[in-house]
Design a protein around this motif. Structure first.
Motif, PDB file in Angstrom:
ATOM      1  N   VAL A 144       0.356   4.580  -2.277  1.00  0.00           N
ATOM      2  CA  VAL A 144       0.188   5.903  -1.669  1.00  0.00           C
ATOM      3  C   VAL A 144       1.254   6.860  -2.194  1.00  0.00           C
ATOM      4  CG1 VAL A 144       0.334   7.163   0.530  1.00  0.00           C
ATOM      5  CG2 VAL A 144      -0.966   5.034   0.390  1.00  0.00           C
ATOM      6  N   ALA A 145       2.490   6.404  -2.311  1.00  0.00           N
ATOM      7  CA  ALA A 145       3.560   7.256  -2.817  1.00  0.00           C
ATOM      8  C   ALA A 145       3.307   7.633  -4.285  1.00  0.00           C
ATOM      9  CB  ALA A 145       4.904   6.545  -2.677  1.00  0.00           C
ATOM     10  N   LEU A 146       2.800   6.729  -5.068  1.00  0.00           N
ATOM     11  CA  LEU A 146       2.504   7.020  -6.465  1.00  0.00           C
ATOM     12  C   LEU A 146       1.401   8.070  -6.585  1.00  0.00           C
ATOM     13  CD1 LEU A 146       3.025   6.252  -9.447  1.00  0.00           C
ATOM     14  CD2 LEU A 146       1.186   4.584  -9.197  1.00  0.00           C
ATOM     15  N   VAL A 147       0.338   7.916  -5.838  1.00  0.00           N
ATOM     16  CA  VAL A 147      -0.760   8.885  -5.880  1.00  0.00           C
ATOM     17  C   VAL A 147      -0.292  10.239  -5.364  1.00  0.00           C
ATOM     18  CG1 VAL A 147      -3.032   9.421  -4.905  1.00  0.00           C
ATOM     19  CG2 VAL A 147      -2.551   7.121  -5.747  1.00  0.00           C
ATOM     20  N   ALA A 148       0.478  10.256  -4.274  1.00  0.00           N
ATOM     21  CA  ALA A 148       0.984  11.515  -3.734  1.00  0.00           C
ATOM     22  C   ALA A 148       1.921  12.199  -4.728  1.00  0.00           C
ATOM     23  CB  ALA A 148       1.707  11.262  -2.409  1.00  0.00           C
TER      24      ALA A 148
ATOM     25  N   THR B 225       0.831  -1.202   0.000  1.00  0.00           N
ATOM     26  CA  THR B 225       0.000   0.000   0.000  1.00  0.00           C
ATOM     27  C   THR B 225       0.869   1.257   0.000  1.00  0.00           C
ATOM     28  OG1 THR B 225      -0.147  -0.134   2.393  1.00  0.00           O
ATOM     29  CG2 THR B 225      -1.930  -1.123   1.119  1.00  0.00           C
ATOM     30  N   TRP B 226       2.066   1.173   0.564  1.00  0.00           N
ATOM     31  CA  TRP B 226       2.922   2.362   0.603  1.00  0.00           C
ATOM     32  C   TRP B 226       3.360   2.771  -0.797  1.00  0.00           C
ATOM     33  CZ3 TRP B 226       2.552   5.337   4.469  1.00  0.00           C
ATOM     34  CH2 TRP B 226       2.314   4.831   5.741  1.00  0.00           C
ATOM     35  N   ALA B 227       3.597   1.822  -1.648  1.00  0.00           N
ATOM     36  CA  ALA B 227       3.978   2.156  -3.022  1.00  0.00           C
ATOM     37  C   ALA B 227       2.817   2.839  -3.748  1.00  0.00           C
ATOM     38  CB  ALA B 227       4.395   0.882  -3.768  1.00  0.00           C
TER      39      ALA B 227
END
Length: 77
Positions: free
Chosen positions: A59-63, A55-57
């Protein structure tokens, strides 16, 4: 002409008018045993469980995309 295909009756014995049957025609160039082993067997489960991106990947992509849009708006109003 008594032939329904329009072949001259005098040419019936001509060896050029001998055609293979459908089985002979479609068997040409095929192996004797045309069945291949199944490359993806049905049923069962995969040998190793599938790993998805965390999920962190995501979230980082969307951010990063949102940040890129905001920087683009700030630089080119």
């Amino acid at each position: 002409m008594t032939s329904p295909h329009g072949i001259d009756p005098r040419a019936f014995n001509d060896p050029r008018n001998v055609y293979p049957t459908d089985e002979q025609f479609y068997a040409h160039g095929r192996p004797a045993d045309p069945l291949l082993p199944e490359d993806r067997p049905r049923g069962g489960s995969p040998a190793t469980p599938l790993h998805h991106r965390g999920t962190w990947a995501t979230v980082a992509l969307v951010a990063g995309i949102i940040l890129l849009i905001l920087v683009g708006i700030a630089l080119f109003p």
